[in-house]
Scaffold this motif. Sequence first.
Motif, PDB file in Angstrom:
ATOM      1  N   ASN A 130       0.865  -1.182   0.000  1.00 58.70           N
ATOM      2  CA  ASN A 130       0.000   0.000   0.000  1.00 58.70           C
ATOM      3  C   ASN A 130       0.898   1.227   0.000  1.00 58.70           C
ATOM      4  O   ASN A 130       1.536   1.525   0.997  1.00 58.70           O
ATOM      5  CB  ASN A 130      -0.880  -0.044   1.260  1.00 58.70           C
ATOM      6  CG  ASN A 130      -1.826   1.124   1.359  1.00 58.70           C
ATOM      7  OD1 ASN A 130      -1.737   2.072   0.594  1.00 58.70           O
ATOM      8  ND2 ASN A 130      -2.742   1.042   2.313  1.00 58.70           N
ATOM      9  N   SER A 131       0.951   1.931  -1.113  1.00 61.35           N
ATOM     10  CA  SER A 131       1.879   3.059  -1.187  1.00 61.35           C
ATOM     11  C   SER A 131       1.324   4.302  -0.498  1.00 61.35           C
ATOM     12  O   SER A 131       2.038   5.265  -0.289  1.00 61.35           O
ATOM     13  CB  SER A 131       2.229   3.373  -2.640  1.00 61.35           C
ATOM     14  OG  SER A 131       1.058   3.608  -3.376  1.00 61.35           O
ATOM     15  N   SER A 132       0.026   4.308  -0.133  1.00 61.71           N
ATOM     16  CA  SER A 132      -0.522   5.519   0.486  1.00 61.71           C
ATOM     17  C   SER A 132      -1.093   5.297   1.881  1.00 61.71           C
ATOM     18  O   SER A 132      -1.800   6.156   2.407  1.00 61.71           O
ATOM     19  CB  SER A 132      -1.576   6.143  -0.434  1.00 61.71           C
ATOM     20  OG  SER A 132      -2.409   5.166  -1.004  1.00 61.71           O
ATOM     21  N   GLY A 133      -0.788   4.139   2.509  1.00 59.47           N
ATOM     22  CA  GLY A 133      -1.264   3.912   3.868  1.00 59.47           C
ATOM     23  C   GLY A 133      -0.488   2.786   4.509  1.00 59.47           C
ATOM     24  O   GLY A 133       0.407   2.206   3.890  1.00 59.47           O
ATOM     25  N   THR A 134      -0.820   2.475   5.764  1.00 53.31           N
ATOM     26  CA  THR A 134      -0.028   1.451   6.458  1.00 53.31           C
ATOM     27  C   THR A 134      -0.550   0.033   6.240  1.00 53.31           C
ATOM     28  O   THR A 134       0.187  -0.925   6.412  1.00 53.31           O
ATOM     29  CB  THR A 134       0.011   1.722   7.986  1.00 53.31           C
ATOM     30  OG1 THR A 134      -1.321   1.924   8.440  1.00 53.31           O
ATOM     31  CG2 THR A 134       0.865   2.927   8.299  1.00 53.31           C
ATOM     32  N   ALA A 135      -1.851  -0.125   5.892  1.00 51.88           N
ATOM     33  CA  ALA A 135      -2.408  -1.474   5.772  1.00 51.88           C
ATOM     34  C   ALA A 135      -2.211  -2.010   4.359  1.00 51.88           C
ATOM     35  O   ALA A 135      -2.801  -1.493   3.419  1.00 51.88           O
ATOM     36  CB  ALA A 135      -3.904  -1.452   6.096  1.00 51.88           C
ATOM     37  N   PRO A 151      -7.983  -2.508   2.148  1.00 52.22           N
ATOM     38  CA  PRO A 151      -8.304  -1.517   3.187  1.00 52.22           C
ATOM     39  C   PRO A 151      -9.521  -0.676   2.771  1.00 52.22           C
ATOM     40  O   PRO A 151      -9.836  -0.579   1.586  1.00 52.22           O
ATOM     41  CB  PRO A 151      -7.044  -0.655   3.255  1.00 52.22           C
ATOM     42  CG  PRO A 151      -6.337  -0.862   1.956  1.00 52.22           C
ATOM     43  CD  PRO A 151      -6.738  -2.205   1.440  1.00 52.22           C
ATOM     44  N   GLY A 152     -10.169  -0.057   3.740  1.00 52.30           N
ATOM     45  CA  GLY A 152     -11.396   0.684   3.482  1.00 52.30           C
ATOM     46  C   GLY A 152     -11.252   2.066   2.848  1.00 52.30           C
ATOM     47  O   GLY A 152     -12.118   2.459   2.058  1.00 52.30           O
ATOM     48  N   PRO A 153     -10.186   2.829   3.170  1.00 54.94           N
ATOM     49  CA  PRO A 153     -10.109   4.168   2.574  1.00 54.94           C
ATOM     50  C   PRO A 153     -10.080   4.076   1.040  1.00 54.94           C
ATOM     51  O   PRO A 153      -9.229   3.374   0.476  1.00 54.94           O
ATOM     52  CB  PRO A 153      -8.791   4.728   3.134  1.00 54.94           C
ATOM     53  CG  PRO A 153      -8.584   3.986   4.418  1.00 54.94           C
ATOM     54  CD  PRO A 153      -9.106   2.604   4.147  1.00 54.94           C
ATOM     55  N   PRO A 154     -11.020   4.767   0.368  1.00 57.27           N
ATOM     56  CA  PRO A 154     -11.198   4.572  -1.072  1.00 57.27           C
ATOM     57  C   PRO A 154      -9.932   4.773  -1.894  1.00 57.27           C
ATOM     58  O   PRO A 154      -9.673   4.006  -2.824  1.00 57.27           O
ATOM     59  CB  PRO A 154     -12.268   5.604  -1.432  1.00 57.27           C
ATOM     60  CG  PRO A 154     -13.042   5.821  -0.170  1.00 57.27           C
ATOM     61  CD  PRO A 154     -12.042   5.677   0.932  1.00 57.27           C
ATOM     62  N   GLY A 155      -9.125   5.771  -1.550  1.00 57.29           N
ATOM     63  CA  GLY A 155      -7.920   6.028  -2.331  1.00 57.29           C
ATOM     64  C   GLY A 155      -6.954   4.849  -2.261  1.00 57.29           C
ATOM     65  O   GLY A 155      -6.403   4.406  -3.273  1.00 57.29           O
ATOM     66  N   GLU A 156      -6.764   4.314  -1.041  1.00 58.39           N
ATOM     67  CA  GLU A 156      -5.850   3.182  -0.864  1.00 58.39           C
ATOM     68  C   GLU A 156      -6.389   1.945  -1.573  1.00 58.39           C
ATOM     69  O   GLU A 156      -5.669   1.223  -2.260  1.00 58.39           O
ATOM     70  CB  GLU A 156      -5.661   2.899   0.637  1.00 58.39           C
ATOM     71  CG  GLU A 156      -5.076   4.088   1.385  1.00 58.39           C
ATOM     72  CD  GLU A 156      -4.914   3.830   2.891  1.00 58.39           C
ATOM     73  OE1 GLU A 156      -4.750   2.664   3.303  1.00 58.39           O
ATOM     74  OE2 GLU A 156      -4.955   4.815   3.659  1.00 58.39           O
TER      75      GLU A 156
END
Lengths: 418, 418
Positions: A130-135, A151-156
């Motif tokens: 995941n280049s934009s979050g930890t999960a 993961p849930g955040p749409p961008g990730e």
Amino acid sequence: MNRAEIIAVGSELLTPYRLDTNSLFLTEELNRLGIAVVRKSVVADDRQALAAAFREALERADLVVSTGGLGPTEDDLTREAAADALDRRLLLDESVLENIRERFARLGRAMAPNNQRQAMVPEGAAVLPNSSGTAPGLWIETGERAVLLLPGPPGELRRIFAERARPLIERRAGARRMAHRMLRAVGLPESDVDHRVAPIYQSYADVETTILATPEGIEIHLTRWSDDQAESTRVLDELAARIATTLGDAVFSTEGETLDGAIARELQQAGLSVAVAESCTGGIVSSRLTRIPGSSLFFLGGAVCYSNQMKTAWAGVPAELIERHGAVSSEVAIALAEGARSATGAALGLGLTGIAGPGGGTPEKPVGTVHIALAHEGGVREQLILFAGDRERIRRLAAQSALDILRRHLLRARRERG
Amino acid sequence: MNRAEIIAVGSELLTPYRLDTNSLFLTEELNRLGIAVVRKSVVADDRQALAAAFREALERADLVVSTGGLGPTEDDLTREAAADALDRRLLLDESVLENIRERFARLGRAMAPNNQRQAMVPEGAAVLPNSSGTAPGLWIETGERAVLLLPGPPGELRRIFAERARPLIERRAGARRMAHRMLRAVGLPESDVDHRVAPIYQSYADVETTILATPEGIEIHLTRWSDDQAESTRVLDELAARIATTLGDAVFSTEGETLDGAIARELQQAGLSVAVAESCTGGIVSSRLTRIPGSSLFFLGGAVCYSNQMKTAWAGVPAELIERHGAVSSEVAIALAEGARSATGAALGLGLTGIAGPGGGTPEKPVGTVHIALAHEGGVREQLILFAGDRERIRRLAAQSALDILRRHLLRARRERG
């Protein structure tokens, strides 16, 4: 691999305040790969319930995609539940842990001990960085089937899907693919559209047709599943063309363009500019015409003439005209359109005046009465429309109708130019 | 009865184009009756899959509510699937059939033979008449549990629920009820809000707190389940007050009011009027201020000054000021605000100028640069904000910030008045 289920994880998605919308993106992506979504579920942050949901879904589908529940807190149980459902152990993945540590270091913060949970990986799973979050996402194969945890955040979610998951799924997808075409229409009620086009689409047994009413017009979705992409393209092109012919000028887009976009294109092709003087719509017409990048090339200005005084000051509507006919009248709509045109020097002027309610209606001019005028080089055209609904709906529909009047004028002008 | 599941029926809800939204209404209603929603599913128009979904849901929940699939076509299989799941026969209900016939007669149309399907009722079910459509709702008790079938069109579903289903559920509901409070805040990032209020809500173990970022501000939802309603009211009032104190002026509503509504109320209480001259936001600020019924009492007018020429013509911005400082500058924002005020005679003037993109940015004035000015009797206040995101997001956020600047000014003015 051709049947998928989507499980959205999170107790907040079982409240009245939140909807799972990630599944729309995933459905579109999976359909493109030839995979139908056969069920969607929303499950609470409850390890047992979630493990059961994974097990049941794997009995029905080749691919189970979950979204959410991969965060660092005690409530984030998707990893554990998927491992339970697949009878796998959870192991600490040192490289994932290292990535998380580096991410925190880059942000100049210490890693919270909780974040170590995000480095736990079911045995045999592939880690999808995941280049934009930890999960990270996780991909777990089990026989012919697979589980994908995102993961849930749409961008990730979108990035991991596009960069990491899509190739894995594509490798296992069959030759069958979904082809899709969307037409957009405006100026006809939904039931009329269906009545007119049903005899056409019913003769295409292998095409699914869905007609949706949206605040910005009617969408006609055509979908065909086949091994033969060229054939699907041919069939959908033919059906779309027949529907477009039947509905005539009501159709403004066969390739996803918005109404605002279609108007912007026509204005630029014709080298024309527009200005607006609006009352009951309070700025909505202007805000839609300026949504399009580069709208300063064709939009000169908009006046929200809420008071009679401003109708006179900004659009030059004579005070005695308002006095004589009332602010909501054909005459004032025409004067607003002509005033917008002459104040700005635009080629075209739109004028709107009406009663959005809930107050202000009379037996002669009930709530929902709206006059729309379009002034152009050759004269002016005016229309009275009565809209039903609440204040916001009347405002939206009136703006939509004004834009449609402008679009149809541009169409006619283009035809006259030849 | 305290655990419910919701099943949304319909293959179109498994496409990328449609979401089940009925479940939000139902969740809110069920929560009010003290019933938690423990799972939501979307199932295709497939009799076997749907019957299995009913069976599984009945194992987990006391109440299963389905929406959709009660229409007259061959695709509408909810009645059949529920009967299968409960091992009931489907019987023709003459009184339902008579109602459908009468409905068609009133509309002056012949009943299609297909509509007879809508009069088929699982043995032992209670019919919940539908005053606005042909498909009645159905209530089927099975031991301590119950199944509620509702039609998909939101208007019909809501009416049948409110008039017919709610009393049936209420009779079986326990004493436990959900109490809810929502605060709205603006002007702080979501993570800041959480950081500041977490220490407070974490000390209320029996309250669920959900923080949501929406395009029109941050919502803080407080939920408490209890037998003791008075105690819940007390606890939530106390917690809401503590959060409001901590966040200070960022909180604009503790009783569901919108930002536009809060501004309208403050303006009317102070007897003040407002006018707007906006550029990059293209009419959004005006359209929001006019959303509120009765806005003509405080909104005098709005100018969408997209071109430099109209900045001069409508808001009296000197051409040489634009020439010297550029259209996107503090000076021009201030001149727009003052011009809106003097052109309309309003007590307050808002001026906005900025670069919404995607084009038009420079190293000194990148895309997202927006100047917002508020002119009032005592002077003018101006602010430069840099927004991130695409064109529409920048426009929305800039409008939101301008409204917040206006709101905070009105707050200060109220305090000064004492």
